[in-house]
Motif scaffolding. Structure first.
Motif, PDB file in Angstrom:
ATOM      1  N   UNK A 200       0.837  -1.197   0.000  1.00 53.60           N
ATOM      2  CA  UNK A 200       0.000   0.000   0.000  1.00 53.60           C
ATOM      3  C   UNK A 200       0.880   1.259   0.000  1.00 53.60           C
TER       4      UNK A 200
ATOM      5  N   UNK B 270       3.099   0.923  -3.832  1.00 55.00           N
ATOM      6  CA  UNK B 270       2.441   0.820  -5.138  1.00 55.00           C
ATOM      7  C   UNK B 270       2.150   2.169  -5.797  1.00 55.00           C
TER       8      UNK B 270
ATOM      9  N   UNK C 244      -1.267 -13.034  -7.806  1.00 56.35           N
ATOM     10  CA  UNK C 244      -1.504 -12.935  -6.372  1.00 56.35           C
ATOM     11  C   UNK C 244      -0.864 -11.696  -5.760  1.00 56.35           C
ATOM     12  N   UNK C 245      -0.795 -11.698  -4.433  1.00 56.99           N
ATOM     13  CA  UNK C 245      -0.381 -10.462  -3.747  1.00 56.99           C
ATOM     14  C   UNK C 245       1.056 -10.045  -4.040  1.00 56.99           C
TER      15      UNK C 245
ATOM     16  N   UNK D 120     -11.986  -1.342  -0.196  1.00 56.50           N
ATOM     17  CA  UNK D 120     -10.814  -0.475  -0.001  1.00 56.50           C
ATOM     18  C   UNK D 120      -9.835  -1.010   1.050  1.00 56.50           C
ATOM     19  N   UNK D 121     -10.309  -1.876   1.943  1.00 56.11           N
ATOM     20  CA  UNK D 121      -9.370  -2.400   2.947  1.00 56.11           C
ATOM     21  C   UNK D 121      -8.439  -3.445   2.338  1.00 56.11           C
ATOM     22  N   UNK D 122      -8.826  -3.996   1.173  1.00 55.86           N
ATOM     23  CA  UNK D 122      -7.977  -4.991   0.525  1.00 55.86           C
ATOM     24  C   UNK D 122      -7.134  -4.389  -0.598  1.00 55.86           C
ATOM     25  N   UNK D 123      -7.637  -3.328  -1.232  1.00 58.56           N
ATOM     26  CA  UNK D 123      -6.918  -2.728  -2.356  1.00 58.56           C
ATOM     27  C   UNK D 123      -5.605  -2.115  -1.885  1.00 58.56           C
ATOM     28  N   UNK D 124      -4.501  -2.486  -2.543  1.00 55.32           N
ATOM     29  CA  UNK D 124      -3.216  -1.846  -2.213  1.00 55.32           C
ATOM     30  C   UNK D 124      -2.694  -1.027  -3.384  1.00 55.32           C
ATOM     31  N   UNK D 125      -3.390  -1.094  -4.513  1.00 53.35           N
ATOM     32  CA  UNK D 125      -2.966  -0.273  -5.639  1.00 53.35           C
ATOM     33  C   UNK D 125      -2.102  -0.980  -6.668  1.00 53.35           C
ATOM     34  N   UNK D 126      -2.300  -2.300  -6.853  1.00 47.65           N
ATOM     35  CA  UNK D 126      -1.577  -2.968  -7.946  1.00 47.65           C
ATOM     36  C   UNK D 126      -1.886  -2.286  -9.277  1.00 47.65           C
TER      37      UNK D 126
ATOM     38  N   UNK E 145      -4.993  -8.966  -7.915  1.00 50.19           N
ATOM     39  CA  UNK E 145      -4.050  -9.773  -7.133  1.00 50.19           C
ATOM     40  C   UNK E 145      -4.411  -9.898  -5.654  1.00 50.19           C
ATOM     41  N   UNK E 146      -5.194  -8.966  -5.154  1.00 46.13           N
ATOM     42  CA  UNK E 146      -5.561  -9.019  -3.729  1.00 46.13           C
ATOM     43  C   UNK E 146      -6.954  -9.596  -3.515  1.00 46.13           C
TER      44      UNK E 146
END
Lengths: 375, 65
Positions: free
Chosen positions: A74, A77, A315-316, B7-13, B57-58
């Protein structure tokens, strides 16, 4: 195309979707790889830092598991988002043209030495606010620190290089604290909640992840275009095909073929049970040739739209630099062919992939063309 | 049905708005936002929405009633 890679990956697939060989569990199908990528709590990355020769006991974000992993992604990115890259694009184009200027009048270009090994590092030093004259030193550190992973004899040298690289990073962090700039190191420093070890770990990971990979992709792309003039011509005539073509090169050549994990518990993957504490290699390169996933798995296929592949993983932990890598390749394609539309591989040239290696890469891609780049 | 991003899972890939710019936009941080909330179709009729869900991805995107 890529006949030696095709043979290698087909051979791996023949072992099965999930198989054990020499103490390592290989996942080769798209389904198996996707499953592992989606379950980082089972397929842990926390041991990945050992191969990086990073002197701090962290490797961010590559060797971080959930829940901390999302926190780091977060934070970083946004610095590698499509918009952030678009902001850099004029400079990316300017630097690519400067590299082309150096070769265009000679009628010769060795893609690896003249472009592939130079451009990604220039882009990196630009975005991180490091001096351009340190470019070669950085490449040296990147190579030295990663060499120990595939060759244990080089371990001590890798560790020594790791200490030097960490010192180099610390020096610039100190400078940027005093005089911040519009660069990623300054942004990282300004980000609340990252200590000095975390900053070093992050820089290590980005340096090691972002240089050789793009270098390799450039080599494969230009080698393919040099040996497939009809496709090259159709891409020049229809620029809409360039992005799908870049994706196909990334799929077929999979510069990061296997990504390591270890299991935190026993797990069943596609019907096969893998024990806990097992070393697993996610075989993204083989998944990228999965006939259940891709209609023409071993050839460039520009007819498939919205195609997804494993060239950036899944994935992550999916590649942080995917938007940057794509833009570097697109800018290279556009500027090179705008100025040198006709070229071929030098007579007698036989580019080969150096193996074994963490990153799959051609050794040389010598091109010849009319001096000045005219047809 | 509609697309939603947690929004709690999105990190901005950034895959969603990079690959489906008609359906998603980026905010200032590079996180994904859905352009149009409601789709009149089901999953069968909206393959792009289904693809976007699987590709995050998340796992932050859902397509639901």
């Amino acid at each position: 195309m890529s006949s030696s890679r095709t043979e290698a990956w087909e051979y791996m697939r023949s072992g099965g979707e999930v198989f054990l060989s020499d103490g390592i569990w290989y996942l080769t199908s798209a389904e198996a790889c996707r499953f592992a990528a989606r379950h980082p709590e089972v397929f842990s990355s926390s041991l990945n830092g050992a191969a990086a020769a990073c002197p701090v006991p962290l490797y961010i974000p590559n060797a971080i598991d959930p829940p901390e992993h999302a926190r780091y992604r977060r934070l970083i990115d946004p610095m590698f988002s499509p918009q952030a890259i678009t902001d850099q694009e004029p400079e990316l184009r300017r630097r690519m043209n400067a590299l082309i200027d150096r070769v265009i009048d000679s009628g010769r270009c060795e893609v690896m030495a003249d472009i592939a090994e130079v451009y990604p590092t220039e882009v990196f030093t630009l975005m991180f606010g490091l001096p351009q004259e340190d470019r070669e030193k950085l490449v040296g550190y990147a190579h030295a620190t990663m060499a120990g992973a595939s060759n244990p004899e080089l371990g001590p040298a890798a560790e020594a290089a790791g200490v030097e690289l960490a010192e180099y990073i610390k020096e610039f962090v100190a400078k940027k604290r005093v005089t911040p700039g519009d660069d990623i190191i300054s942004k990282i420093i300004a980000t609340a909640g990252l200590n000095e070890d975390e900053i070093i770990a992050l820089c290590f990971n980005v340096i090691q992840g972002g240089l050789d990979t793009v270098t390799s992709a450039i080599g494969f792309m230009m080698n393919y275009l040099a040996t497939n003039p009809a496709i090259r011509q159709s891409l020049i005539e229809d620029p809409e095909l360039v992005s799908p073509f870049i994706e196909e090169i990334l799929r077929l050549e999979s510069v990061a073929p296997f990504l390591p994990r270890f299991t935190t518990q026993e797990v069943e993957v596609c019907g096969t049970s893998i024990p806990a504490q097992a070393v697993v290699y996610i075989g993204y390169a083989v998944a990228n040739r999965d006939p259940d996933e891709f209609e023409q798995p071993n050839d460039v296929d520009l007819t498939q739209s919205r195609r997804s592949h494993f060239g950036f993983g899944a994935g992550n932990h999916r590649c942080l630099g995917s938007h940057l890598a794509r833009r570097e390749l697109k800018v290279l394609f556009e500027e090179f062919h705008r100025r040198i539309p006709e070229y071929s591989l030098a007579p007698g040239a036989e580019p080969k992939v150096r193996w074994p290696a963490l990153v799959s890469c051609l050794d040389t891609v010598p091109l010849t063309f009319t001096p000045g780049g005219t047809r | 049905m509609r697309l939603k991003i947690d929004p709690s899972l999105c990190v901005g890939h950034g895959r969603c708005y990079a690959e489906f710019p008609e359906r998603f936009a980026d905010d200032e941080e590079g996180h994904g936002t859905v352009r149009e909330e409601r789709s009149n179709s089901s999953a069968d009729q909206d393959p792009d929405a289904v693809l976007a869900v699987t590709r995050c991805p998340e796992g932050a995107i859902t397509f639901e009633e």
